[in-house]
Design a protein around this motif. Structure first.
Motif: not given
Ligand SMILES: [Mg+2]
Ligand SMILES: [Mg+2]
Lengths: 362, 362
Positions: A223, A248, A251-252, A255, B191, B222-224, B226-227, B245, B248
């Motif tokens: 986190x 996660x 992908x963060x 961006x 996810x 979740x990965x999207x 985060x973006x 999730x 984070x």
């Protein structure tokens, strides 16, 4: 050098971007005197449609016999409602598992010519050059048991995060090796204050770290890592983490650059073929329209040249050509500002090949 | 109104910030004619030192008998090397579990006076006002089995992500209720393309959503998510997701504002007392020096007034006082620019109380 490359175009814009990437590799072959042989196979939704499985046995066989794999993208709304094993993504998960592609390399590079596309301030992006290494074949996405069951409390569902110490060790070792040829700073991300798997991860990192005294090892909770990537991404050099956290965080981090269409990836095994693919996915909305940005796939080609074929000079030539094309203001539609002219997929492909040729001939 | 409040100062800067928060609540009581009774108990590292457990039975008992709980922070380097159940964090996890505090509310507010502290561009922060609701008592952080075992492949480790449908349902229902009094837009993060638990989560969200036709439900991987939090945070209103999730994403989102010292949280149960605490943690490096920023705890007090006591007007008065103090340029050290003067913890406490008084008397 003669190399066999398996090409898996996949779904959506996959065929368009891999098509250009193959032409780029052919140009690299001509310029540097290498021969690349390409063989094609299906994966994902297109494979499902043809064969009923997202990962046909012959695709797997072809990959096993190749020196490297170039993949476009899988998935699309057409296949979104099937059961888990009939999803295009299951093809990719299966390929990773079967070939033991346990180390997913996700570099985040900020191209100065594109930095204004980011939601982050320019001064925060300065000096950002990080590599996230994600464990790719273990953890929560693969563990057993999983699924639904009836209990005293009614319906329940379970997924299992499972790692052997050996799986943790090999990806950490790969990360130390990569950190060693970067800035020798490795951040290992876990949730050791809560998860048992993370505590074993952290202990293993400390133990393996003793073999790499030249690499500075730091631990960070996931986190906090999610925060620090936004707060000050330039503090990171090499980052290693388990599968889901890596999904996660990578992908963060992607961006940060503001240009998802620019980011490559590599997935490596111990000694089998590596898999190279753009991060952006299948973009079904623009598929077949000659609009897709092929640069992430080109940068994936550069990673293939570097990590699978150890052709450093050739990899740098590809990266350099891309940088120059951007510096000279050429953009695909996703990168262009409003009103700016944009190149098509094939035009961008031609442009990069032309710059590569020019560069070599100088 | 007469209310019993359990105060758990905890470790590090916890006692300093909760001390100021208690004084602020007393001022609210005076100004609005309420009586708040405070009773104190130990949790975390200080409880470990005194009693050998991070969550003594008498602390739990006091919390159960109270109308609301105000917590400072737990943890510090002193207790970082004990086994899992002897960590300060285990006290907090235990409290959440025992009181069934299943819905963790994490608002992200951008204070215009502080927006320049963010790593994001000002135009990206415009209009950001989001609420993340994290499931807090189930999932990977609590599931059984967990721990190490010897296998044919050597040492292995397991953690288990487990949810009953009822657990998923209640937090989704809470999220729909909250979305309904916000902008009626709920993003459910999962996810579902990989996890069985996420597929049940998504189905349940769709089913419960039918009871809230006025709330627009959207699913996001979740990965999207985060973006998207980095790319365009203003697209979100209310977000709901499972425990890990949420851990984070809520911390990632917290960093958007640039001022972690400003963010409150609430953890709610079905009908027991709610728990209110600042997000920032115990900050052992500045503990005991009268340097900590009490504003996140004050905003947590505002959430207590709103969610546990339904004192809307009082909650708004506290928020308003904080906004004005900031607009007038008062800063604690963490918020001050280089060279700017900074207030101590107690000075900031006095200032907010003075503004609150002034506001009411106008
Ligand atoms: Mg991903
Ligand atoms: Mg957290």
């Amino acid at each position: 050098m003669i190399k066999q490359i398996a090409v898996l175009p996949g779904d959506g814009i996959g065929p368009e971007v891999t098509g250009e990437a193959v032409q780029l590799l052919e140009e690299v072959g001509i310029q540097f005197g290498h021969t690349f042989h390409f063989q094609y196979a299906d994966i994902g939704g297109c494979a499902l449609d043809k064969t009923g499985t997202p990962l046909p046995e012959e695709t797997l066989q072809l990959c096993r016999e190749s020196d490297a794999i170039l993949l476009g993208a899988v998935g699309g709304p057409k296949w979104d409602h099937g059961p888990g094993e009939k999803r295009p993504e299951a093809g990719l998960l299966g390929l990773r598992k079967e070939l033991q592609l346990y180390a997913n390399l996700r570099p985040v590079i900020v191209f100065p010519a594109l930095a204004n596309a980011s939601s982050l301030k320019a001064e925060v992006l300065e000096g950002v050059d990080l590599m996230i290494i994600r464990e790719l074949t273990g953890g929560l996405y693969f563990g057993q048991p999983r699924g639904r069951k009836q209990t005293d409390q009614g319906l329940a569902v379970v997924d299992t995060l499972y790692y052997t110490e050996a799986e943790i060790e090999r990806v950490l070792r790969k990360a130390f090796e990569i950190a060693r040829v970067r800035k020798k700073h490795l951040v290992s991300v876990d949730k050791a204050n809560v998860l048992d798997s993370s505590r074993l991860w952290r202990e293993t990192a400390d133990r393996i770290g003793k073999e790499y005294p030249d690499v500075k090892l730091e631990h960070m909770l996931v986190d906090n890592a999610a925060m620090q990537l936004v707060r000050k991404p330039s503090q990171f050099d090499t980052v290693v983490t388990e599968n889901m956290f890596g999904d996660i965080l990578s992908d963060e981090a992607a961006m940060l650059s503001g240009s998802l269409g620019m980011l490559p990836s590599a997935s490596l095994s111990e000694d089998g073929p590596g898999l190279y693919e753009p991060v952006h996915g299948s973009a079904p909305d623009i598929a077949g329209q000659n609009l897709a940005n092929p640069l992430a796939t080109f940068l994936s080609v550069a990673m293939m040249l570097k990590y699978s074929f150890h052709l450093e000079k050739e990899a740098q030539a590809v990266e350099q050509a891309i940088r120059k094309v951007l510096d000279d203001g050429y953009r695909t539609r996703d990168l262009a500002q409003e009103g700016e002219p944009a190149l098509s997929t094939t035009e961008m492909g031609e442009k990069v090949r032309a710059y590569l040729k020019q560069e070599i001939s100088v």
